[in-house]
Scaffold this motif. Structure first.
Motif, PDB file in Angstrom:
ATOM      1  N   VAL A  37       0.866  -1.128   0.024  1.00  0.00           N
ATOM      2  CA  VAL A  37      -0.051   0.002  -0.031  1.00  0.00           C
ATOM      3  C   VAL A  37       0.845   1.169  -0.002  1.00  0.00           C
ATOM      4  CG1 VAL A  37      -1.640   1.116   1.210  1.00  0.00           C
ATOM      5  CG2 VAL A  37      -1.822  -1.187   1.020  1.00  0.00           C
ATOM      6  N   SER A  38       0.712   2.126  -0.994  1.00  0.00           N
ATOM      7  CA  SER A  38       1.182   3.322  -0.869  1.00  0.00           C
ATOM      8  C   SER A  38       0.038   4.743  -0.926  1.00  0.00           C
ATOM      9  CB  SER A  38       2.295   3.641  -1.726  1.00  0.00           C
ATOM     10  OG  SER A  38       1.745   3.623  -3.247  1.00  0.00           O
ATOM     11  N   VAL A  39       0.397   5.718  -0.028  1.00  0.00           N
ATOM     12  CA  VAL A  39      -0.520   6.791  -0.079  1.00  0.00           C
ATOM     13  C   VAL A  39       0.083   8.067  -0.304  1.00  0.00           C
ATOM     14  CG1 VAL A  39      -2.142   8.046   1.611  1.00  0.00           C
ATOM     15  CG2 VAL A  39      -1.721   5.570   2.189  1.00  0.00           C
ATOM     16  N   SER A  40      -0.582   8.827  -1.330  1.00  0.00           N
ATOM     17  CA  SER A  40      -0.190  10.001  -1.501  1.00  0.00           C
ATOM     18  C   SER A  40      -1.245  11.010  -1.896  1.00  0.00           C
ATOM     19  CB  SER A  40       0.551  10.016  -2.985  1.00  0.00           C
ATOM     20  OG  SER A  40      -0.443   9.592  -4.126  1.00  0.00           O
ATOM     21  N   ALA A  41      -1.122  12.303  -1.870  1.00  0.00           N
ATOM     22  CA  ALA A  41      -2.140  13.347  -2.012  1.00  0.00           C
ATOM     23  C   ALA A  41      -2.566  13.335  -3.504  1.00  0.00           C
ATOM     24  CB  ALA A  41      -1.740  14.632  -1.367  1.00  0.00           C
ATOM     25  N   TYR A  42      -4.156  13.671  -3.455  1.00  0.00           N
ATOM     26  CA  TYR A  42      -4.551  13.863  -4.756  1.00  0.00           C
ATOM     27  C   TYR A  42      -3.982  15.057  -5.368  1.00  0.00           C
ATOM     28  CZ  TYR A  42      -7.883  14.366  -8.530  1.00  0.00           C
ATOM     29  OH  TYR A  42      -8.553  14.724  -9.632  1.00  0.00           O
ATOM     30  N   LEU A  88     -13.247  23.245 -13.425  1.00  0.00           N
ATOM     31  CA  LEU A  88     -12.116  23.893 -13.268  1.00  0.00           C
ATOM     32  C   LEU A  88     -12.065  24.945 -12.329  1.00  0.00           C
ATOM     33  CD1 LEU A  88      -9.315  24.301 -14.407  1.00  0.00           C
ATOM     34  CD2 LEU A  88      -9.993  26.086 -16.173  1.00  0.00           C
ATOM     35  N   GLU A  89     -13.133  25.616 -12.269  1.00  0.00           N
ATOM     36  CA  GLU A  89     -13.155  26.577 -11.086  1.00  0.00           C
ATOM     37  C   GLU A  89     -13.167  25.874  -9.920  1.00  0.00           C
ATOM     38  OE1 GLU A  89     -16.867  29.176 -11.091  1.00  0.00           O
ATOM     39  OE2 GLU A  89     -16.585  29.148 -13.304  1.00  0.00           O
ATOM     40  N   TYR A  90     -14.163  24.682  -9.696  1.00  0.00           N
ATOM     41  CA  TYR A  90     -14.040  23.910  -8.347  1.00  0.00           C
ATOM     42  C   TYR A  90     -12.368  23.282  -8.215  1.00  0.00           C
ATOM     43  CZ  TYR A  90     -18.908  23.859  -8.040  1.00  0.00           C
ATOM     44  OH  TYR A  90     -20.345  24.171  -7.656  1.00  0.00           O
ATOM     45  N   ALA A  91     -12.020  22.980  -9.278  1.00  0.00           N
ATOM     46  CA  ALA A  91     -10.442  22.148  -9.004  1.00  0.00           C
ATOM     47  C   ALA A  91      -9.801  23.559  -8.569  1.00  0.00           C
ATOM     48  CB  ALA A  91     -10.151  21.343 -10.351  1.00  0.00           C
ATOM     49  N   LYS A  92      -9.662  24.373  -9.065  1.00  0.00           N
ATOM     50  CA  LYS A  92      -8.832  25.609  -8.375  1.00  0.00           C
ATOM     51  C   LYS A  92      -9.147  25.897  -7.257  1.00  0.00           C
ATOM     52  CE  LYS A  92      -7.309  27.615 -12.831  1.00  0.00           C
ATOM     53  NZ  LYS A  92      -7.195  28.739 -13.761  1.00  0.00           N
ATOM     54  N   ALA A  93     -10.288  25.861  -6.898  1.00  0.00           N
ATOM     55  CA  ALA A  93     -10.580  26.366  -5.188  1.00  0.00           C
ATOM     56  C   ALA A  93     -10.240  25.098  -4.352  1.00  0.00           C
ATOM     57  CB  ALA A  93     -12.152  26.344  -5.189  1.00  0.00           C
ATOM     58  N   LYS A  97      -6.430  22.903  -0.513  1.00  0.00           N
ATOM     59  CA  LYS A  97      -6.876  21.930   0.422  1.00  0.00           C
ATOM     60  C   LYS A  97      -6.460  20.520   0.224  1.00  0.00           C
ATOM     61  CE  LYS A  97     -11.109  25.215   0.574  1.00  0.00           C
ATOM     62  NZ  LYS A  97     -12.302  25.210   0.233  1.00  0.00           N
ATOM     63  N   PRO A  98      -5.197  20.276   0.450  1.00  0.00           N
ATOM     64  CA  PRO A  98      -4.572  19.300   0.064  1.00  0.00           C
ATOM     65  C   PRO A  98      -5.020  17.876   0.625  1.00  0.00           C
ATOM     66  CG  PRO A  98      -2.936  20.588   1.417  1.00  0.00           C
ATOM     67  CD  PRO A  98      -4.217  21.448   1.108  1.00  0.00           C
ATOM     68  N   THR A  99      -5.754  18.151   1.830  1.00  0.00           N
ATOM     69  CA  THR A  99      -6.129  16.812   2.644  1.00  0.00           C
ATOM     70  C   THR A  99      -7.537  16.709   2.382  1.00  0.00           C
ATOM     71  OG1 THR A  99      -6.721  18.293   4.381  1.00  0.00           O
ATOM     72  CG2 THR A  99      -4.460  17.441   4.562  1.00  0.00           C
ATOM     73  N   SER A 100      -8.093  17.083   1.348  1.00  0.00           N
ATOM     74  CA  SER A 100      -9.413  16.831   0.755  1.00  0.00           C
ATOM     75  C   SER A 100      -9.418  15.423   0.191  1.00  0.00           C
ATOM     76  CB  SER A 100      -9.922  17.931  -0.037  1.00  0.00           C
ATOM     77  OG  SER A 100      -9.029  17.776  -1.464  1.00  0.00           O
ATOM     78  N   VAL A 101      -8.649  14.960  -0.411  1.00  0.00           N
ATOM     79  CA  VAL A 101      -8.633  13.595  -1.123  1.00  0.00           C
ATOM     80  C   VAL A 101      -7.187  12.916  -0.995  1.00  0.00           C
ATOM     81  CG1 VAL A 101      -8.973  12.354  -3.352  1.00  0.00           C
ATOM     82  CG2 VAL A 101     -10.388  14.449  -2.786  1.00  0.00           C
ATOM     83  N   HIS A 126      -9.481   6.434  -4.618  1.00  0.00           N
ATOM     84  CA  HIS A 126      -9.255   7.794  -3.986  1.00  0.00           C
ATOM     85  C   HIS A 126     -10.319   7.687  -2.841  1.00  0.00           C
ATOM     86  CE1 HIS A 126      -8.173   8.485  -8.215  1.00  0.00           C
ATOM     87  NE2 HIS A 126      -7.469   9.391  -7.650  1.00  0.00           N
ATOM     88  N   CYS A 127      -9.835   8.330  -1.785  1.00  0.00           N
ATOM     89  CA  CYS A 127     -10.749   8.452  -0.385  1.00  0.00           C
ATOM     90  C   CYS A 127     -10.839   9.910  -0.043  1.00  0.00           C
ATOM     91  CB  CYS A 127      -9.856   7.768   0.714  1.00  0.00           C
ATOM     92  SG  CYS A 127      -9.179   6.338   0.275  1.00  0.00           S
ATOM     93  N   ILE A 128     -11.894  10.489   0.134  1.00  0.00           N
ATOM     94  CA  ILE A 128     -12.384  11.854   0.577  1.00  0.00           C
ATOM     95  C   ILE A 128     -12.491  11.902   1.794  1.00  0.00           C
ATOM     96  CG2 ILE A 128     -14.088  13.418   0.240  1.00  0.00           C
ATOM     97  CD1 ILE A 128     -14.911  12.327  -2.318  1.00  0.00           C
TER      98      ILE A 128
END
Length: 171
Positions: A37-42, A88-93, A97-101, A126-128
């Protein structure tokens, strides 16, 4: 006395595994070992870049379509572009917030009815963050295009993916 304690100690250790195990309705098993298992930020930056690329491609497709057909026959490309601009607007927002996914990569082992172990291909899930509001989770799903494990599924592999999120997605 020692002859009794050694097998007992072995049984206790066997029950303390860090592996995730899920049984199917037929008695088969999915096993996920911690070492696989390896975990990384989305990466919201990567997602925003991809959406920008897709918007440009959609615009090119619209222009190509218009050179052959009428504007109304090609309008679906404009609708797609508007949808992508909204993503795109949502993604940029979410970039700040790196700990969202979290993205988790793992390689399950499948044990069949004959106890044969088969190493499966790597899976990316992916885990939210469960602490986010329902609205935030919906925004993330819309903007990211990711799928998340279905916690309500009765399928053994979906249950396995949910267990991986629960164990390894530390927010």
């Amino acid at each position: 006395m020692r002859k009794l304690l050694i097998p007992l100690f072995g049984l206790v250790l066997a029950g303390c595994s860090n592996d995730i195990t899920t049984k199917t309705d037929l008695g088969e098993k999915y096993i996920v070992k911690e070492s696989a298992v390896s975990v990384s930020a989305y990466s919201w930056d990567d997602r925003a870049t991809f959406i920008e690329y897709w918007i440009n491609r959609t615009r090119d497709n619209f222009d190509s379509c218009r050179s052959v057909l009428s504007d109304s026959a090609c309008s679906h490309w404009i609708d797609d572009e508007a949808n992508e601009k909204s993503k795109l607007e949502y993604a940029k927002a979410w970039i700040d917030k790196p700990t969202s996914v979290l993205k988790i990569k793992f390689r399950p082992i499948f044990t069949d009815l004959n106890k044969n172990k088969i190493a499966k291909d790597y899976e990316n899930i992916h885990c939210i963050n469960p602490n986010l509001s329902t609205t935030d989770k919906e925004e993330i799903l819309f903007a990211s295009g990711i799928g998340v494990p279905n916690k309500n599924s009765s399928l053994a592999f979906e249950i396995t993916k949910s267990k991986v999120c629960e164990k390894y997605a530390k927010f």
